[in-house]
Design a protein around this motif. Structure first.
Motif, short mmCIF file in Angstrom:
data_model
loop_
_atom_site.label_atom_id
_atom_site.label_comp_id
_atom_site.label_asym_id
_atom_site.label_seq_id
_atom_site.Cartn_x
_atom_site.Cartn_y
_atom_site.Cartn_z
N LYS A 46 -37.70 65.86 -52.21
CA LYS A 46 -38.58 65.79 -50.72
C LYS A 46 -38.83 64.40 -50.65
O LYS A 46 -40.20 64.32 -51.21
N ASP A 47 -38.87 63.52 -49.68
CA ASP A 47 -39.48 62.62 -49.28
C ASP A 47 -40.40 61.46 -50.60
O ASP A 47 -41.29 61.26 -50.99
N GLY A 48 -39.39 61.36 -51.67
CA GLY A 48 -39.83 60.86 -53.40
C GLY A 48 -40.60 62.22 -53.49
O GLY A 48 -41.09 61.38 -55.11
N THR A 49 -41.18 63.52 -53.77
CA THR A 49 -41.55 64.18 -54.32
C THR A 49 -41.21 65.10 -55.40
O THR A 49 -40.44 65.79 -53.97
N SER A 82 -31.72 62.83 -56.68
CA SER A 82 -31.82 62.43 -55.54
C SER A 82 -31.21 63.18 -54.46
O SER A 82 -31.62 63.01 -53.01
N ASN A 83 -30.03 63.29 -54.63
CA ASN A 83 -29.18 63.72 -53.35
C ASN A 83 -29.07 65.39 -53.30
O ASN A 83 -28.25 65.66 -51.89
#
Ligand SMILES: [Zn+2]
Length: 172
Positions: A46-49, A82-83
């Motif tokens: 989520k948001d890179g985390t 990622s998705n």
């Protein structure tokens, strides 16, 4: 891969392996919540985390395995995460680690890889070998079943320890 992660965080010399610290070290946030019993855990970004969800109702050893398994996905399959939210249902350690049962269960290769990563992270063979060697050298030699003691020491299930002990003897 697991060995290099342990090395990166200067862990692997003593048991139990602090798997929650490793997850944090890899940049993940670990969230414990009460999930349906068949759900072990999940991971998503989520948001890179990376967020690792763990079923807080499961036995502590199982929670540790879940975190290690999700760390495996993070290290080995990050591009696949990622998705989507990756959800892990009831994975049985002895079954999934056993190559022969893979096809019959339709086990995905990435799950087997994450499980092997988890095994190597939670019970590093060099450390297990060192401890076994120490036991042989001491009076503990009379103790016929080190399985329970070792499982307790590493805070893993007995089936996981059984699997790792087989791996040790396979390397001899
Ligand atoms: Zn998985």
């Amino acid at each position: 891969m697991a060995a290099s992660v342990l090395q990166r965080f200067k862990l692997g010399e003593t048991a139990p392996i602090p798997v929650d610290r490793i997850a944090k070290g890899l940049g993940a946030v670990v969230r414990y919540s009460a999930l349906d019993n068949e759900l072990s855990g999940m991971i998503f970004i989520k948001d890179g985390t990376p967020i690792i969800g763990v079923n807080a109702l499961h036995h502590i050893n199982r929670q540790r395995f879940t975190i290690a398994h999700e760390c495996g996905h993070l290290e080995l399959h990050r591009d696949l995460l990622s998705n989507e939210v990756h959800v892990d249902k009831d994975f049985s350690v002895p079954v999934l680690l056993n190559r022969d049962n893979q096809s019959s269960l339709g086990t995905e290769p990435i799950e087997v890889q994450a499980n092997r990563f988890a095994a190597a992270l939670l019970v590093p063979l060099p450390l297990l070998q060192k401890i076994l060697h120490g036991r042989l050298a001491s009076a503990d030699i009379d103790d016929e079943s080190p399985l329970d003691e070792l499982a307790r020491k590493f805070r893993v299930s007995k089936s996981m320890m059984e699997y790792r002990l087989k791996s040790v003897s396979a390397t001899k």
